[in-house]
Design an enzyme around this catalytic site. Structure first.
Site: not given
Length: 252
Positions: A40, A68, A70, A72, A130, A172, A188, A245, A247
């Site tokens: 998408g 399914s 097509l 979007r 994901n 980050c 979705c 963090c 980073c």
């Protein structure tokens, strides 16, 4: 590297923009962009990046085109059902702009595979669906100091951010999501999505990739764009750098 007469004609509306110009178009021609996910978000982004004249696109997706998709994922046609998405997308790019070099990787990315994909890449666009993939890509982009454009969409909402965590004042991706264990993200397939909303987010992601290749205006690094198509509202939030963090260890 120069622009041919054919390229000058094709990209004439870019070249006359003071923010892009001939030098900016040459930078796009020289750029290599890694696109994670040809769904998408990736579908409109790939089309706009190819049309813009990005010289090299590396497309990564392990899925095949399903009916399914097509409604979007407009880079595909009905006849593409059952075809690997990266191959169908590469064919679409060839039709749209044969001057763009396309490489395909039909794989599912994990922490081990991600770093090698970043070799020679100038910008990475993550439109994966994901959380594990997003983290693997984000960590690899941070280590390689490659700008990460991350976009997502669900139902009638979208998010977009640009991450350059090696810069002292920029967060980050993990500054945004934290360092908690991997989590299941809504999909979705479970929650639904309206096609044009995916188109909006993919187009905005393509804009930020182009901006990363040809700096102009104010990019989204350090900010998060939230799109609510139900209320037709766009909001921008500031994303601070997390001092704790990882980073911070690579920041300059």
């Amino acid at each position: 590297m120069t622009l041919s007469d054919e390229e000058l004609a094709r990209y004439a509306r870019h070249v006359i923009l003071k923010e892009v110009g001939g030098s900016g178009q040459l930078r796009l021609k020289a750029a290599s962009v890694l696109v994670i996910g040809a769904g998408g978000i990736g579908s409109p982004a790939i089309q706009y990046l190819a049309a813009a004249g990005v010289g090299r696109l590396v497309l990564v997706d392990d899925d095949v085109v399903d009916a399914s998709n097509l409604a979007r994922q407009t880079i595909y046609a009905t006849a593409d059902a059952g075809t690997a998405k990266v191959e169908a997308a590469a064919a679409a790019v060839a039709r749209l702009n044969p001057q763009v070099a396309v490489e395909t990787r039909r794989i599912r990315i994990d922490a081990a595979a991600a770093p090698a994909l970043l070799a020679g890449i100038d910008v990475v666009l993550d439109g994966s669906d994901n959380f594990a993939t997003r983290l693997a890509v984000a960590d690899a982009a941070l280590a390689a100091r490659v700008p990460l454009v991350a976009a997502s969409v669900i139902q009638l909402e979208g998010q977009l951010g640009v991450f350059r965590g090696w810069e002292a004042d920029k967060p980050c991706y993990r500054c945004f999501v934290g360092n908690g264990p991997e989590r299941e993200a809504a999909t979705c397939a479970d929650e639904g999505v309206l096609g044009p909303v995916a188109g909006i987010m993919g187009s905005l992601a393509a804009l930020e990739v182009i901006r990363s290749c040809v700096p102009f205006g104010e990019d989204m690094a350090g900010r998060l764009l939230l799109v609510d198509a139900l209320a037709m509202r766009f909001r921008t939030l500031t994303l601070p750098k997390d001092p704790g963090c990882r980073c911070g260890q690579v920041a300059t």
